[in-house]
Design a protein around this motif. Structure first.
Motif, mmCIF file in Angstrom:
data_model
loop_
_atom_site.group_PDB
_atom_site.id
_atom_site.type_symbol
_atom_site.label_atom_id
_atom_site.label_comp_id
_atom_site.label_asym_id
_atom_site.label_seq_id
_atom_site.Cartn_x
_atom_site.Cartn_y
_atom_site.Cartn_z
ATOM 1 N N ASP A 404 0.822 -1.217 0.000
ATOM 2 C CA ASP A 404 0.000 0.000 0.000
ATOM 3 C C ASP A 404 0.856 1.268 0.000
ATOM 4 O O ASP A 404 0.546 2.245 -0.686
ATOM 5 C CB ASP A 404 -0.938 0.000 1.211
ATOM 6 C CG ASP A 404 -1.990 -1.098 1.120
ATOM 7 O OD1 ASP A 404 -2.268 -1.545 -0.013
ATOM 8 O OD2 ASP A 404 -2.505 -1.508 2.168
ATOM 9 N N GLU A 405 1.965 1.234 0.733
ATOM 10 C CA GLU A 405 2.820 2.420 0.802
ATOM 11 C C GLU A 405 3.605 2.647 -0.494
ATOM 12 O O GLU A 405 4.141 3.730 -0.720
ATOM 13 C CB GLU A 405 3.781 2.317 1.990
ATOM 14 C CG GLU A 405 4.685 1.112 1.976
ATOM 15 C CD GLU A 405 4.109 -0.081 2.734
ATOM 16 O OE1 GLU A 405 4.911 -0.882 3.244
ATOM 17 O OE2 GLU A 405 2.865 -0.196 2.806
ATOM 18 N N ASP A 406 3.674 1.625 -1.370
ATOM 19 C CA ASP A 406 4.370 1.788 -2.649
ATOM 20 C C ASP A 406 3.631 2.733 -3.591
ATOM 21 O O ASP A 406 4.230 3.271 -4.529
ATOM 22 C CB ASP A 406 4.534 0.433 -3.350
ATOM 23 C CG ASP A 406 5.543 -0.468 -2.657
ATOM 24 O OD1 ASP A 406 6.309 0.056 -1.823
ATOM 25 O OD2 ASP A 406 5.551 -1.677 -2.933
ATOM 26 N N PHE A 407 2.351 2.930 -3.349
ATOM 27 C CA PHE A 407 1.553 3.751 -4.254
ATOM 28 C C PHE A 407 2.093 5.183 -4.316
ATOM 29 O O PHE A 407 2.148 5.789 -5.390
ATOM 30 C CB PHE A 407 0.092 3.759 -3.804
ATOM 31 C CG PHE A 407 -0.821 4.531 -4.713
ATOM 32 C CD1 PHE A 407 -1.174 4.030 -5.958
ATOM 33 C CD2 PHE A 407 -1.325 5.768 -4.330
ATOM 34 C CE1 PHE A 407 -2.017 4.745 -6.805
ATOM 35 C CE2 PHE A 407 -2.166 6.492 -5.171
ATOM 36 C CZ PHE A 407 -2.507 5.970 -6.405
ATOM 37 N N ASN A 408 2.484 5.732 -3.197
ATOM 38 C CA ASN A 408 2.978 7.115 -3.154
ATOM 39 C C ASN A 408 4.499 7.213 -3.262
ATOM 40 O O ASN A 408 5.048 8.310 -3.207
ATOM 41 C CB ASN A 408 2.530 7.792 -1.850
ATOM 42 C CG ASN A 408 1.027 8.013 -1.808
ATOM 43 O OD1 ASN A 408 0.403 8.268 -2.832
ATOM 44 N ND2 ASN A 408 0.443 7.888 -0.632
ATOM 45 N N ASN A 409 5.155 6.079 -3.437
ATOM 46 C CA ASN A 409 6.613 6.059 -3.526
ATOM 47 C C ASN A 409 7.031 6.070 -4.998
ATOM 48 O O ASN A 409 6.911 5.067 -5.693
ATOM 49 C CB ASN A 409 7.159 4.823 -2.818
ATOM 50 C CG ASN A 409 8.674 4.811 -2.735
ATOM 51 O OD1 ASN A 409 9.355 5.615 -3.392
ATOM 52 N ND2 ASN A 409 9.213 3.905 -1.937
ATOM 53 N N ASP A 410 7.543 7.191 -5.456
ATOM 54 C CA ASP A 410 7.898 7.322 -6.869
ATOM 55 C C ASP A 410 9.144 6.538 -7.258
ATOM 56 O O ASP A 410 9.493 6.468 -8.443
ATOM 57 C CB ASP A 410 8.097 8.803 -7.225
ATOM 58 C CG ASP A 410 6.776 9.540 -7.358
ATOM 59 O OD1 ASP A 410 5.737 8.861 -7.456
ATOM 60 O OD2 ASP A 410 6.772 10.783 -7.344
ATOM 61 N N LYS A 411 9.806 5.927 -6.283
ATOM 62 C CA LYS A 411 10.959 5.095 -6.605
ATOM 63 C C LYS A 411 10.539 3.668 -6.990
ATOM 64 O O LYS A 411 11.360 2.908 -7.502
ATOM 65 C CB LYS A 411 11.916 5.039 -5.410
ATOM 66 C CG LYS A 411 12.562 6.379 -5.079
ATOM 67 C CD LYS A 411 13.514 6.245 -3.894
ATOM 68 C CE LYS A 411 14.157 7.586 -3.570
ATOM 69 N NZ LYS A 411 15.079 7.477 -2.397
ATOM 70 N N ILE A 412 9.289 3.340 -6.752
ATOM 71 C CA ILE A 412 8.808 1.990 -7.039
ATOM 72 C C ILE A 412 8.371 1.885 -8.491
ATOM 73 O O ILE A 412 7.551 2.667 -8.973
ATOM 74 C CB ILE A 412 7.641 1.617 -6.097
ATOM 75 C CG1 ILE A 412 8.096 1.664 -4.639
ATOM 76 C CG2 ILE A 412 7.095 0.236 -6.453
ATOM 77 C CD1 ILE A 412 9.202 0.686 -4.301
ATOM 78 N N ASP A 413 8.902 0.898 -9.184
ATOM 79 C CA ASP A 413 8.594 0.677 -10.594
ATOM 80 C C ASP A 413 7.195 0.081 -10.747
ATOM 81 O O ASP A 413 6.729 -0.674 -9.886
ATOM 82 C CB ASP A 413 9.643 -0.260 -11.200
ATOM 83 C CG ASP A 413 9.424 -0.497 -12.681
ATOM 84 O OD1 ASP A 413 9.492 0.477 -13.448
ATOM 85 O OD2 ASP A 413 9.170 -1.662 -13.065
ATOM 86 N N ALA A 414 6.522 0.429 -11.843
ATOM 87 C CA ALA A 414 5.212 -0.152 -12.144
ATOM 88 C C ALA A 414 5.065 -0.253 -13.660
ATOM 89 O O ALA A 414 6.034 -0.092 -14.405
ATOM 90 C CB ALA A 414 4.094 0.689 -11.525
ATOM 91 N N GLY A 415 3.841 -0.503 -14.135
ATOM 92 C CA GLY A 415 3.632 -0.785 -15.550
ATOM 93 C C GLY A 415 3.575 0.448 -16.426
ATOM 94 O O GLY A 415 3.346 1.567 -15.958
#
Length: 559
Positions: A404-415
């Protein structure tokens, strides 16, 4: 003279027969000299190019005899080692998402997925007359294989967000929430100029007709649709890597290089990846499309073969602004798990090509969306209202879940989303008042918060974060989900069809959440959702469901 009894003679004869048998087996396995296994000599560099040249046919380093001397290392043609009767395909284990209570788990967070490989790979199994392994069935990829008629985005954001809620067709006491994203489309002629490096696996396992020959046909179709300024390079890898074609806009040269591709040898994928990124960087187009396209069956067996090492390598390369797309081919030794991870870490997408029609779909019809990224690191987070929702379940996306905290973390990669892409996700919702048994914990003492009266009619709040292709800071979109779920019979064609694809996936996976789903019901839902279907992909799906049903019946009868 020493006499031998009959027992001694029998044992001696038996020993001699065994020794002769092993000798014959050794001779049968030892290859005889072949006329075509002649040394191939070539320069370490080609004119104007700092990279090693690719040998013209097969690629494997050997110690071989040259001019009467032994121990000279060079390239030599070798027969393929792939045995089609020995299946070494690999798929990561998938455990279906279960129901969660919003009182304990109010947030659902995941990365979008525009990969389509699972559906066409599924189709390959069915057309070959067998059901796929359950872990080969990723429901979100099957759903997102198809495009959906969501409205074009009207605001400044590169995509629009749409929701629809209806009764779940496999349990009418539950609701089904569809979340859809639609990216702004770009006409082919207006697409950004592309710097493409095709990294082609030419190892021995790629010689089958549905591998390298199929890829060559697809690439030739793609070349005819390139824009005037587009540049293409072709790097190859087997026992060693080389540059078969330096970057050029000359279509004649590109086609000639494609014709010259042949398979043979073992697979050093990591070395080829390094070379491809070097070529892409050397020809980098500012404000253009810069992409490596890896085409392989994923059978990395020389050099860096650890999935972790490959992921770290690709993650670092993606930081250069060169993205990675992956095209999978063939079967028997297919490494689906590796290829999916590489595309994910490379900020690209992953497709599986099983037919010439699929090659046309990926390399011609969807070329713009495949190549031109309009939004990266796209994440979805939904907060469910415990006054309306007793439990919820995300269908698919098991390996795309985020903290859940990854949503606001711009360092986390996504699609990533490409031009014109659609992304669809389905949630099954159990409304408050409908009985469901969930494993839980004791009531919490400190986290009880009084519900605001102005949110009582809301089912959920949907939030989406994304970055512009060159940005490092994300932007936020947010909207609420309200209203009464409609009867499934009057749902949109897109929802009917997405539900049918999810239903098929649950049946083949034998999911505990399939409810009353049957193959006949899936075909009925799909027929309600055919829509215009200009390319016939939805009609093909209905036929595929019928074939899957028959194979499933045969499997049950066999048991």
């Amino acid at each position: 003279m020493k006499k031998y009894n009959s027992t001694s003679l029998f044992m001696a004869t038996l020993f001699a027969v065994i020794v002769m048998g092993y000798a014959l087996m050794y001779c049968a396995q030892k290859p005889s000299p072949r006329q075509d296994e002649t040394p191939v000599s070539f320069e370490d560099t080609i004119e104007g190019n700092p990279y090693p040249a690719a040998p013209p046919h097969a690629y494997e380093m050997k110690n071989m005899q040259v001019g009467g001397s032994l121990g000279i290392t060079g390239y030599i043609q070798t027969p393929p080692r792939f045995n089609p009767n020995f299946n070494t395909e690999t798929y990561d284990k998938i455990t279906d998402n279960g129901f969660l209570a919003p009182s304990a788990h109010p947030l659902s967070t995941f990365s979008i997925d525009v990969d389509t490989a699972s559906y066409s790979n599924f189709r390959r199994f069915i057309q070959d007359g067998t059901l796929p392994p359950v872990d080969a069935v990723r429901i979100e990829e099957m759903i997102n294989y198809f495009s959906y008629s969501y409205p074009e985005p009207s605001g400044k954001d590169p995509f629009g967000v749409h929701t629809e809620m209806t009764q779940a067709p496999w349990d009418n006491t539950h609701a089904l929430l569809k979340v859809g994203l639609k990216a702004r489309d770009t006409e082919q002629k207006n697409r950004k100029t592309a710097n493409l490096v095709f990294l082609v696996d030419v190892s021995g396992s790629m010689q089958d007709a549905n591998k390298l020959p199929l890829l060559k046909q697809g690439l030739k179709m793609m070349v005819q649709n390139l824009n005037a300024g587009d540049r293409v390079a072709i790097a190859v890898y087997a026992g060693a890597s080389g540059l078969a074609l330096d970057s050029t806009s000359n279509k004649k040269k590109i086609l000639e290089a494609i014709d010259n591709l042949e398979a043979g040898g073992s697979t050093n994928g990591a070395q080829g990846i390094e070379l491809a990124y070097q070529v892409a960087k050397r020809n980098f187009i500012a404000n253009g499309i810069n992409r490596v396209v890896l085409a392989t069956d994923g059978d990395f067996n020389v050099g860096v073969t650890s999935t972790g090492e490959l992921e770290r390598l690709i993650t670092e390369k993606a930081k250069t602004g060169v993205f990675l797309s992956v095209l999978g081919f063939g079967g028997g030794n297919y490494k689906d798990a590796t290829l999916e991870k590489l595309a994910d870490k490379g900020n690209g997408n992953y497709a599986y090509i099983d037919t010439l029609s699929e090659a046309r779909k990926v390399l011609v019809e969807e070329m713009g969306s495949t190549l031109e990224t309009v939004a990266k690191d796209v994440k979805i987070q939904i907060e469910f209202n415990p006054q309306k929702v007793a439990a919820y379940r995300l269908i698919g996306y098991e390996n795309r879940l985020l903290k859940d905290e990854d949503f606001n973390n711009d360092k986390i990669d996504a699609g990533e989303m490409g031009a014109g892409h659609t992304v669809t996700a389905l949630y099954e919702i159990v409304p408050v008042g409908v009985k469901i048994e969930l494993p839980g914990v004791d009531p919490l003492k400190y986290s009880q918060v009084e519900q605001k009266t102005d949110t009582v009619g809301e089912w959920a709040t949907l939030k989406v974060r994304y970055k512009e292709p060159k940005a490092s800071t994300s932007q936020l979109l947010s909207q609420t989900v309200e209203g009464t779920p409609s009867d499934f019979s009057i749902a949109s064609a897109d929802l009917h069809f997405a539900a049918s694809v999810a239903g098929l996936g649950m049946l083949v996976r034998d999911s505990e959440f399939k409810g009353s789903t049957t193959y006949d019901k899936v075909m009925n839902w799909a027929n309600l959702g055919l829509g215009e279907d200009a390319n016939g992909y939805r009609h093909e799906f209905v036929s595929l469901v019928a074939k899957t049903r028959d194979l499933a019946k045969d499997k049950i009868a066999y048991r």
